[in-house]
Design a protein around this motif. Structure first.
Motif, PDB file in Angstrom:
ATOM      1  N   ASP A  39       0.821  -1.205   0.000  1.00  8.25           N
ATOM      2  CA  ASP A  39       0.000   0.000   0.000  1.00  8.25           C
ATOM      3  C   ASP A  39       0.856   1.257   0.000  1.00  8.25           C
ATOM      4  O   ASP A  39       0.559   2.232  -0.702  1.00  8.25           O
ATOM      5  N   SER A  42       2.338   1.743  -3.434  1.00 10.69           N
ATOM      6  CA  SER A  42       1.322   2.265  -4.353  1.00 10.69           C
ATOM      7  C   SER A  42       1.074   3.744  -4.110  1.00 10.69           C
ATOM      8  O   SER A  42       0.869   4.520  -5.053  1.00 10.69           O
ATOM      9  N   SER A  43       1.103   4.152  -2.858  1.00 12.99           N
ATOM     10  CA  SER A  43       0.882   5.556  -2.528  1.00 12.99           C
ATOM     11  C   SER A  43       1.973   6.439  -3.111  1.00 12.99           C
ATOM     12  O   SER A  43       1.695   7.502  -3.692  1.00 12.99           O
ATOM     13  N   VAL A  45       3.869   5.719  -5.687  1.00 13.57           N
ATOM     14  CA  VAL A  45       3.770   5.678  -7.144  1.00 13.57           C
ATOM     15  C   VAL A  45       2.669   6.613  -7.627  1.00 13.57           C
ATOM     16  O   VAL A  45       2.852   7.389  -8.585  1.00 13.57           O
ATOM     17  N   ARG A  46       1.497   6.580  -6.959  1.00 18.45           N
ATOM     18  CA  ARG A  46       0.393   7.465  -7.351  1.00 18.45           C
ATOM     19  C   ARG A  46       0.757   8.935  -7.177  1.00 18.45           C
ATOM     20  O   ARG A  46       0.344   9.791  -7.965  1.00 18.45           O
ATOM     21  N   ALA A  47       1.558   9.216  -6.174  1.00 19.80           N
ATOM     22  CA  ALA A  47       1.954  10.600  -5.909  1.00 19.80           C
ATOM     23  C   ALA A  47       3.047  11.092  -6.863  1.00 19.80           C
ATOM     24  O   ALA A  47       3.428  12.263  -6.825  1.00 19.80           O
ATOM     25  N   ARG A  51       8.442   4.961  -9.124  1.00 17.72           N
ATOM     26  CA  ARG A  51       7.987   4.414 -10.410  1.00 17.72           C
ATOM     27  C   ARG A  51       8.245   2.907 -10.436  1.00 17.72           C
ATOM     28  O   ARG A  51       9.298   2.436  -9.982  1.00 17.72           O
TER      29      ARG A  51
END
Length: 312
Positions: A39, A42-43, A45-47, A51
């Motif tokens: 999690d 993923s946080s 990467v989304r921000a 990468r």
């Protein structure tokens, strides 16, 4: 409830420190071991801070991967007992002059392989006891990497290059190549690689194997003088093969000719002999091993032109 800010910062620093010697990449397993779970990855990467570069590889930045990071990615994505090998391992050891940009990975033959962009996976029948002992990037030692690179090469000439360069650049030695080859002969080019290692190591005995005189006679040339004597600057010099009547000589260079200042001394010697009237065609043992007929073509042409010039 989200993770506390101070804990998050500590985990981020730990991940950054761990990724630094790997040029900014870690595997998901590495991150989990540091306490950074799926999690949290993923946080980031989304921000737009991190990468993904495959199923298992996470870059703690969004820029391009360096060659070192690409090598780590090849290991991460291949899983199993993956090791950087062949040309990639030679480059990691410091060998220069190699232009291959894909990452070569070796895997035990029982491991599963899959298509990975920019990575070539090679199955090997067995691992040597010390081939995974180097610290840092999981990679094979230079001698074994050179042997496997030669076995995986697209041509005999490329195979010779992969064996010669690490010895010339003092990354490994011909003796180490010989010992390693006795432990791991591989499946391809066994005889050729053994001959090339002998040529690199010594070369004296190889001259007998590669004796040019019978081949020259088959090409229609007269029998030349072997070890022709010349006096150069008050010293006695020997030419490997010479046609005295037209002043054409052949010099076959063994491994000793590339050591230290021998190349410089050889150039002085050849220049002095040329100024004395002889023309010398030179070739080293590796070149003779790989391009024997091409060199013979040059000798035949030189002999014909000099003979015609002498008659004229």
């Amino acid at each position: 409830m989200g993770i506390r800010r101070d804990v998050a910062d500590r985990l981020l620093r730990a991940a950054s420190d761990a990724a630094d010697p790997r040029d900014g990449v870690l595997s998901r397993a590495d991150l989990r071991a540091l306490g950074v779970g799926r999690d949290r990855v993923s946080s980031h990467v989304r921000a737009g801070r991190w990468r993904l570069h495959g199923r298992h590889t996470v870059a703690l930045h969004t820029g391009e991967l360096s060659p070192t990071a690409h090598a780590w990615r090849g290991v991460y994505e291949s899983t199993g007992d993956a090791r950087v090998d062949g040309v990639t391992s030679l480059k990691a050891a410091g060998v220069t002059g190699l232009t291959d940009t894909v990452v070569h990975i070796s895997l035990h033959h029982l491991c599963q392989v899959r298509c990975i962009d920019g990575v070539v996976q090679h199955k090997v029948s067995r691992r040597l006891p010390d081939e995974c002992a180097l610290p840092g990037l999981p990679r094979t030692p230079p001698a074994l990497a050179a042997l496997r690179a030669a076995q995986w090469a697209v041509s005999d000439r490329q195979a010779a290059l992969f064996l010669v360069l690490p010895v010339q650049q003092r990354i490994t030695t011909a003796e180490t190549l010989h010992v390693t080859h006795s432990q791991y002969a591989g499946r391809r080019r066994r005889a050729l690689i053994a001959q090339l290692i002998d040529d690199i190591a010594d070369g004296a005995h190889s001259l007998g194997e590669l004796d040019l005189v019978p081949a020259l006679r088959r090409r229609g040339l007269p029998t030349p003088t072997r070890q022709a004597i010349r006096r150069v600057d008050g010293r006695t010099r020997y030419l490997d093969v010479c046609w005295e009547d037209i002043g054409l000589a052949l010099e076959i260079d063994g491994a000793a000719h590339s050591a230290g200042l021998e190349v410089t001394f050889d150039h002085f010697r050849q220049n002095a002999i040329t100024l004395g009237g002889d023309i010398i065609l030179r070739m080293n043992l590796i070149g003779l091993r790989l391009g024997r007929e091409e060199f013979l073509d040059q000798v035949v042409r030189a002999h014909a032109e000099l003979t015609a010039g002498r008659r004229g």
